[in-house]
Design an enzyme around this catalytic site. Structure first.
Site, PDB file in Angstrom:
ATOM      1  N   GLY A 219     114.843  18.719  10.536  1.00  0.00           N
ATOM      2  CA  GLY A 219     114.470  19.614  11.640  1.00  0.00           C
ATOM      3  C   GLY A 219     114.142  18.927  12.954  1.00  0.00           C
ATOM      4  O   GLY A 219     114.547  19.391  14.019  1.00  0.00           O
ATOM      5  N   HIS A 246     102.696  17.905  23.616  1.00  0.00           N
ATOM      6  CA  HIS A 246     102.760  17.929  22.149  1.00  0.00           C
ATOM      7  C   HIS A 246     101.387  18.372  21.648  1.00  0.00           C
ATOM      8  O   HIS A 246     100.602  17.564  21.161  1.00  0.00           O
ATOM      9  CB  HIS A 246     103.113  16.520  21.655  1.00  0.00           C
ATOM     10  CG  HIS A 246     103.508  16.449  20.226  1.00  0.00           C
ATOM     11  ND1 HIS A 246     103.396  15.294  19.474  1.00  0.00           N
ATOM     12  CD2 HIS A 246     104.012  17.380  19.387  1.00  0.00           C
ATOM     13  CE1 HIS A 246     103.824  15.522  18.253  1.00  0.00           C
ATOM     14  NE2 HIS A 246     104.199  16.776  18.167  1.00  0.00           N
ATOM     15  N   MET A 269     101.484  14.183  11.766  1.00  0.00           N
ATOM     16  CA  MET A 269     100.762  13.887  10.521  1.00  0.00           C
ATOM     17  C   MET A 269      99.354  13.344  10.779  1.00  0.00           C
ATOM     18  O   MET A 269      98.863  12.529  10.020  1.00  0.00           O
ATOM     19  CB  MET A 269     101.515  12.881   9.657  1.00  0.00           C
ATOM     20  CG  MET A 269     102.899  13.323   9.287  1.00  0.00           C
ATOM     21  SD  MET A 269     103.653  12.278   8.056  1.00  0.00           S
ATOM     22  CE  MET A 269     102.848  12.857   6.591  1.00  0.00           C
ATOM     23  N   CYS A 270      98.739  13.773  11.842  1.00  0.00           N
ATOM     24  CA  CYS A 270      97.373  13.331  12.119  1.00  0.00           C
ATOM     25  C   CYS A 270      96.415  14.501  12.177  1.00  0.00           C
ATOM     26  O   CYS A 270      95.379  14.439  12.827  1.00  0.00           O
ATOM     27  CB  CYS A 270      97.326  12.536  13.410  1.00  0.00           C
ATOM     28  SG  CYS A 270      98.218  10.979  13.299  1.00  0.00           S
ATOM     29  N   SER A 274      96.489  21.256  10.585  1.00  0.00           N
ATOM     30  CA  SER A 274      95.284  21.656   9.855  1.00  0.00           C
ATOM     31  C   SER A 274      94.136  21.968  10.807  1.00  0.00           C
ATOM     32  O   SER A 274      93.276  22.793  10.503  1.00  0.00           O
ATOM     33  CB  SER A 274      94.895  20.614   8.808  1.00  0.00           C
ATOM     34  OG  SER A 274      94.524  19.422   9.431  1.00  0.00           O
ATOM     35  N   ASP A 287     102.088  23.074  17.696  1.00  0.00           N
ATOM     36  CA  ASP A 287     102.903  21.887  17.978  1.00  0.00           C
ATOM     37  C   ASP A 287     103.212  21.643  19.455  1.00  0.00           C
ATOM     38  O   ASP A 287     103.069  20.525  19.912  1.00  0.00           O
ATOM     39  CB  ASP A 287     104.201  21.947  17.179  1.00  0.00           C
ATOM     40  CG  ASP A 287     104.883  20.592  17.032  1.00  0.00           C
ATOM     41  OD1 ASP A 287     104.170  19.566  17.025  1.00  0.00           O
ATOM     42  OD2 ASP A 287     106.113  20.545  16.934  1.00  0.00           O
TER      43      ASP A 287
HETATM   44  C1  SPV Z   1     106.433  16.090  14.559  1.00  0.00           C
HETATM   45  O1  SPV Z   1     106.879  15.140  13.897  1.00  0.00           O
HETATM   46  O2  SPV Z   1     105.690  15.948  15.537  1.00  0.00           O
HETATM   47  C2  SPV Z   1     106.773  17.450  14.161  1.00  0.00           C
HETATM   48  C3  SPV Z   1     107.884  17.631  13.270  1.00  0.00           C
HETATM   49  O3  SPV Z   1     106.194  18.376  14.645  1.00  0.00           O
HETATM   50  S1  SPV Z   1     109.338  17.226  14.054  1.00  0.00           S
HETATM   51  O4  SPV Z   1     110.101  18.426  14.176  1.00  0.00           O
HETATM   52  O5  SPV Z   1     110.004  16.233  13.213  1.00  0.00           O
HETATM   53  O6  SPV Z   1     109.059  16.652  15.350  1.00  0.00           O
HETATM   54 MN    MN Z   2     105.095  17.724  16.451  1.00  0.00          MN
END
Ligand code: SPV
Ligand code: MN
Length: 622
Positions: A219, A246, A269-270, A274, A287
């Site tokens: 994605g 972001h 992933m930080c 959540s 996001d």
């Molecule tokens: C990120 O990695 O910051 C995401 C998923 O939100 S992605 O679509 O891979 O960017």
């Molecule tokens: Mn992201």
């Protein structure tokens, strides 16, 4: 028009020409000719069109239905599980310099390469042409987009994640202001995953607001409106004086039914999702945010209307809202999780027993299975995800579609930082916050991007991967944005990952973050005192003790407070040196004020060390 007439059946052709936009038609015709799909489907955003794409994903085998109604699973290739930084590049003309931190390729050369890759790439595939709007429709924030993709999974994901834009295209008529995405998954293997990973490319053409993506399905590399659109959006924002960030957007619910809206920037992933999903608060987005100055206020909208969330670690105790959604009959695409024969889904870190075998991103999976490199394959990929619309969540904020957005009263920056920052602190002012918190953000690398995990990476505003302008200019734009505001949001830094120096254990619990946000709400509303430290204002023990009791019914000890909020002078000094070095060496256009503010912070830390030593209890500053 000849090409369109020839390659589309009557129904799809009529859908396309209802939009009176010759520039759009030319663009579509060009890529139909080049990519040469066997079939073309035009989505008008209707229920039928959405259903057609949903079914196509199952019929093509890109998704498989699961046990719960509405749930499907999609797999990306084993080596196609994250954003590919190496092969994501800006196409730049000779006279453009984006600085050494952004990957670029000569525009002519890159266009030639990507067009060669795209030639006939859709043979045997159906092309889906979809229209969307970034941000709420009919608002100052919205940007129309057209997506061309031969992946039914990508089109399906976008129907979940974005607002439909077909009507908006009709309304706007002749215009060339819209973003364009051309994606092909390329040749597929028997598992329906992209085969030619060596030809995986994401090329961004800022001159044409077009992004090309090929030979990938993950994605973050393919969903045009997600990370691909951030690059042209940042470019436009920079020219027009607004921000593409972001960032999550959420409402913190304070005393007397008050709602304080904040945005928060975290690398992948930080804890971004959540945080946005905290119980008792409301989510606007998890996001990407567009932020504009309107009547002297900072106003933010969620660019999306759904979540492409990380599933690892979601459990019934810490994440009750997400857990419930993931186990209810909603429309959800799970990706790169473990599936058993009955169509149940499992992932790392869930509080359920994981079966010893099943099917995952590596194909048939059993416990102990190793990959070609000899590494044990976990049951689900650490970057496994779920895609679901926000309206599935009971904590959805009523302002999701507000065309004016929400007023931002606080901005939070946070990264994966095991040894430097305290759990929460407030910057002294806008400039101090932008420079020492946002522009100095670092994070230990995670599985959301390809590469070695754990290394500390510089990531200004957690936006580095998506910047399409030189870093210094981006910092400058942030500084200037604050100047326009009559009421500036307060800036905070949080750190959910601080560890005990001796034992290496985390010093805070996952649910403690709730408290930091309640404190932020109190600070924004002038209802809490704070202690001034060399790096910012921190909470008093008494305020936190009260909040821990009220919100989590937890006894909060002085020992915990001292350990968590101890100012670590050597680590903070080392960080300042690292950041200065980066700006000195890698960012030619750094605003001079950045060095001034960092030097002032350094001086405060040195003075404090002089008085109290290297590791300083918050009580010393009271
Ligand atoms: C990120 O990695 O910051 C995401 C998923 O939100 S992605 O679509 O891979 O960017
Ligand atoms: Mn992201």
């Amino acid at each position: 028009m000849g090409v369109l007439k020839e390659r589309l059946d009557e129904k799809n052709y009529n859908k396309l020409i209802r939009i009176k936009n010759s520039y759009l038609h030319k663009f579509i015709a060009k890529y139909i000719e080049l990519c040469n799909p066997t079939k073309v489907f035009v989505s008008d955003g209707s229920k039928e069109a959405i259903e057609y794409i949903r079914r196509a994903a199952i019929k093509n085998g890109e998704e498989t239905p699961l046990a719960i109604e509405g749930h499907t699973v999609h797999f990306d290739g084993y080596y196609d599980q994250a954003r590919d930084r190496e092969n994501t590049k800006f196409l730049v003309s000779k006279d453009t310099d984006l600085g050494p931190s952004l990957r670029t390729i000569d525009r002519e050369k890159g266009l030639k390469e990507i067009h060669e890759i795209l030639k006939d790439i859709m043979k045997g595939h159906e092309l889906y042409i979809c229209f969307y709007s970034l941000g709420p429709a009919n608002s100052i924030f919205s940007i129309p987009c057209v997506q061309l993709t031969d992946s039914s999974y990508v089109a399906h994901s976008e129907n979940i994640l974005y607002r439909q834009g077909y009507e908006e295209f009709i309304r706007r008529g002749e215009t060339n202001y819209f973003f364009k995405f051309v994606h092909s998954e390329g040749e597929l293997d028997e598992r329906k995953t992209s085969k030619n990973i060596d030809k995986r490319r994401v090329y961004i053409d800022l001159e044409e607001d077009t992004v090309y993506s090929a030979n990938t399905q993950y994605g973050g590399n393919t969903i045009g409106l997600k990370k691909l659109a951030m690059r042209p959006a940042i470019n436009h924002a920079a020219k027009e004086g607004w921000l593409t960030e972001h960032m999550l957007i959420m409402g913190i619910h304070g005393p007397k039914n008050r709602v304080t809206y904040i945005t928060g920037a975290f690398p992948s992933m930080c804890g971004k999702t959540s945080t946005a999903m905290l119980e008792g608060e409301t989510i606007v987005g998890d996001d990407i945010a567009y932020i504009r100055e309107i009547n002297g206020e900072a106003r933010a909208v969620n660019v999306e209307k759904g979540v492409f969330g990380i599933i690892k670690g979601i459990n019934s105790k810490d994440d009750p809202i997400q857990w419930k959604v993931l186990h209810s009959p909603n429309e959800i695409i799970f990706s790169n999780v473990l599936v058993d024969e009955a169509g149940n889904v499992y992932w790392q870190g869930m509080d359920r027993e994981i079966p010893d075998k099943g099917y995952n991103h590596s194909g048939k999976w059993w416990k102990g299975k190793k990959d070609k490199e000899g590494r044990e394959i976990p049951c689900s990929h650490p970057n496994a995800r779920f895609t679901v619309a926000l309206d599935a969540f009971e904590n959805l904020d009523p302002n999701l579609d507000n065309p004016e957005g929400v007023r931002v009263d606080a901005i939070v920056y946070g990264g994966r930082d095991s040894d430097t920052w305290v759990p929460v602190q407030e910057a002294f002012d806008w400039i101090h916050g932008i420079i020492t918190k946002g522009a100095s953000l670092e994070s230990e690398r995670t599985a959301a991007v390809l590469g070695k995990e754990g290394e500390r990476e510089f990531n200004p505003m957690s936006n580095l991967d998506f910047l399409s302008i030189p870093i210094g200019k981006y910092v400058q734009i942030n500084l200037e944005f604050g100047k326009k505001l009559k009421k500036k949001p307060k800036i905070f830094a949080v750190n959910y990952f601080i560890k005990n120096k001796e034992t290496g254990e985390y010093l805070t619990e996952k649910t403690d973050k709730k408290i930091w946000y309640k404190w932020i709400d109190l600070r924004v509303n002038n209802e809490a005192e704070a202690i001034e430290t060399p790096t910012g204002y921190i909470p008093t023990y008494e305020d936190l003790k009260k909040l821990f009791k009220e919100v989590l019914d937890k006894e909060y000890s002085k020992e915990d407070y001292i350990k968590q909020f101890m100012i670590r002078v050597p680590e903070n000094l080392a960080k300042i040196e690292r950041i200065k070095k980066i700006y000195n060496e890698r960012v030619k256009d750094t605003p001079p004020v950045l060095f001034k503010i960092l030097d002032e912070e350094r001086k405060r830390l040195l003075d404090a060390r002089e008085k109290y030593g290297e590791y300083i209890s918050p009580y010393n500053f009271e």
